[in-house]
Structures are given as C-alpha cells and as structure tokens.
Design an enzyme around this catalytic site. Sequence first.
Site, mmCIF file in Angstrom:
data_model
loop_
_atom_site.group_PDB
_atom_site.id
_atom_site.type_symbol
_atom_site.label_atom_id
_atom_site.label_comp_id
_atom_site.label_asym_id
_atom_site.label_seq_id
_atom_site.Cartn_x
_atom_site.Cartn_y
_atom_site.Cartn_z
ATOM 1 N N TYR A 138 0.825 -1.208 0.000
ATOM 2 C CA TYR A 138 0.000 0.000 0.000
ATOM 3 C C TYR A 138 0.861 1.261 0.000
ATOM 4 C CZ TYR A 138 -4.140 -2.859 1.040
ATOM 5 O OH TYR A 138 -5.159 -3.783 0.988
ATOM 6 N N LYS A 183 3.072 -15.254 2.898
ATOM 7 C CA LYS A 183 3.071 -16.018 1.641
ATOM 8 C C LYS A 183 4.541 -16.325 1.330
ATOM 9 C CE LYS A 183 1.105 -17.774 -2.066
ATOM 10 N NZ LYS A 183 0.192 -18.928 -2.037
ATOM 11 N N ASP A 216 -3.216 -18.082 1.834
ATOM 12 C CA ASP A 216 -4.326 -18.759 1.142
ATOM 13 C C ASP A 216 -4.946 -19.828 2.046
ATOM 14 O OD1 ASP A 216 -1.910 -20.079 0.893
ATOM 15 O OD2 ASP A 216 -2.154 -20.608 -1.219
ATOM 16 N N ASP A 240 -5.828 -6.560 5.616
ATOM 17 C CA ASP A 240 -7.003 -5.861 5.084
ATOM 18 C C ASP A 240 -8.020 -6.875 4.561
ATOM 19 O OD1 ASP A 240 -8.637 -3.805 4.184
ATOM 20 O OD2 ASP A 240 -7.531 -3.513 2.315
ATOM 21 N N ASP A 244 -11.859 -8.389 6.460
ATOM 22 C CA ASP A 244 -13.198 -8.342 5.853
ATOM 23 C C ASP A 244 -13.794 -9.751 5.848
ATOM 24 O OD1 ASP A 244 -12.913 -5.590 5.263
ATOM 25 O OD2 ASP A 244 -13.970 -5.817 3.357
#
Length: 354
Positions: A138, A183, A216, A240, A244
């Site tokens: 970001y 990851k 994942d 982020d 959600d």
Amino acid sequence: MIAVLAGDGIGGEVTTEAVRVLEAVAARFGHSFEIQTGLIGGVAIDATGEALPAATLALSKRADAILLGAVGGPKWSAPDAKVRPEQGLLGLRKTLGLFANLRPVVPHPTVLHASPIKAELLHGVDIMVVRELTGGIYFGDKTRTATEAVDICRYTVVEIERVVRLAGRLAMARRRKLCSIDKANVLETSRLWRATVERIMPVEFPDVKFEHMLVDAAAMHLLKRPRDFDVIVTENMFGDILTDEASMLAGSLGMLPSASLGAATRGGLFEPIHGSAPDIAGRGIANPYATILSTAMLLRYSLQLEAEALAIEAAVWRAVESGALPADLATAGAATAAAAITTRAAGDAVLAGL
Ligand code: IPM
Ligand code: MG
C-alpha cells in the site's frame, strides 16, 4: 481532546452515535472530553482539494485520540482521479506512525444466525487480528504507463519487529497463541517476515505458542476452524483482506471496530473496519455498533480508561441481546427477517444499556 473525522458516506451517521455514547460515558464517569471535528477523505477534497488537509493533520497531531468514520465513494473514484479519499486515511496512518491495527473479531452469541458460517463453528470464537498498517504494497512506489502498472511491496526488519512484538504482548495477555500469516512460498517480503517472527518469538515470548500459516490456507482455516485462532499477525494487505473475511464470523462488517496504534499509547486512531457504504448513506440505517465499539477501544488504548471501555462494550452487547438490530444484522441469515432498527435507535439502545 478527541478529534472526530467523520469522512464520507455513512461516516457522519455512525460517528454521531459514537459521540453521543462518548458523552454519556463522560457524564456517567465524571470526565469531560473535548471534541473537535475535522475534514478527511472526499468531503475534504470537495472543500480544500486535498484528502488530508493541513488543518486536519495538525488537529490529529494535537489530539489524544482520533475517531474516524469512513472515507471514499463513487464521486471521487474515477480511474484517472488525481486525488483519492483513501489517500487521506493512508496519509494519516503513515504520518502519525500508526503501524499496528488491532481488529478484534468476537461473534455475539445472539446473532450467530446473521453469519453465513454454521453457528456450531462460531461459539467461543475470539480472535485479535493485528494488521501491519504503514508498510507493504500500500505504501511502496507506484508507477503507471499506458501499458504497465507497478506496485512495490517493501518491508524492513524494523517494521516487522515492532508489529510482531506488539502482537506477542497481546498474545501474552490472552490465550498465548500467535499465528503469523504470510506467503513465504512465493514472496521475499514474506520470507523476511517469517525469519523475523522466528527470531523474536522463542526468545522474547517463550510462553507464546506460535505458528506460521500461508495466507491462502489461512483464508480457508478462518472459516473452517475459527475457534483455533487467538492472535493473528500479518502484513498490511493480507490483514485488510482477511479482516473483511473474518467480519463474516461476527455476522456483519458493521460489527468490527479497530484501533490503530503507534509507539506511544496516546494519539491512536479508532475506526470501524467497514467503509463509507455509499449505497445506504444518508438513509439513517447504517449499523453504528462498530464505531461505538471503536470508541471503547479508544478509551482503553489511548486514554487508559478500561472501566469506561468495558461499560461501552457491555452496553453494545446488551443492545444486541435485546434485539436492537440494524438492517445488516436483522435481515442477514434470519429465516424471518426481524424488524430492522435505525442508526439512531441503535445508538439509543446503547445509551439505554449504559
Ligand atoms: C480498511 C480500508 C482501508 C484500507 C481503505 C479505505 C484505504 O479498507 O481500513 O480496511 O485498505 O486500509
Ligand atoms: Mg479494508
């Protein structure tokens, strides 16, 4: 002084209820909070041309804590827009050094039906996600030509260390489990992340059981066995996205508060994890509970008023228990939709509970 930055869309509606609750808590516990308001996001762009005007930044720096509603909306989202509301929020987090974003996920037992996940998987879920907030993709350099776009993802050891330490301290005060999500099978930043976690945890937090999980797989395990998670620590974008997702465990995005903290306890930023919801803005039906719960985190983390924070949390739970459900909770997953209440009525229910 508490700075209130309502922002865009439903931001004004939800922060209005949260401020009423703050004032009621002040009256009950004998405090007086000075509240000052400022512009951020799209409304700031309209008024000043900037998403984070200098006056708002100065106000935020002076504040003992900041309460924020939401930023963004279609009006300011054209693909070629030069200034975006989101830059205001990202700029505020970065400038104030708020590197750790705490997002607790605790489904309320009486609204488990609002979750798309089976109720039997949700009993006892109590997760604290710690999202790194001022690094990663970001904030890396961005370039764009007609035929190519680039976003750089960058992390330094220091950026990883400080957020891992904060998560480790939180784990010590909870069930002493930490899941670090990355990851590392693909990304170099994740390999540095993982090595840093491995260096810090056994030495500085020998009593915390830690594990690594690929992002994942984590997205899957969060839905399959959410009860197994205690504290999660992860980088900015993964946090982020996963929060959600995790909000669905609590039935709605409208139930998740957050605290963004830096090196000092004073001056944190507190906001719901949801966005500005332009589709329902101005109708008085948004769920204010996430923002009200964010004020509880404000009192706890920036003002060290634990009893006051607990009073707000208990009042929100009492309101939910009494059936005071805004549309997102009343209709979601229910066999027969209960009558949905307004934003104001939800605020009233919390005040009654106080
Ligand atoms: C959040 C939001 C923000 C983010 C947006 C509005 C920039 O999605 O707080 O989760 O991505 O951090
Ligand atoms: Mg988000």
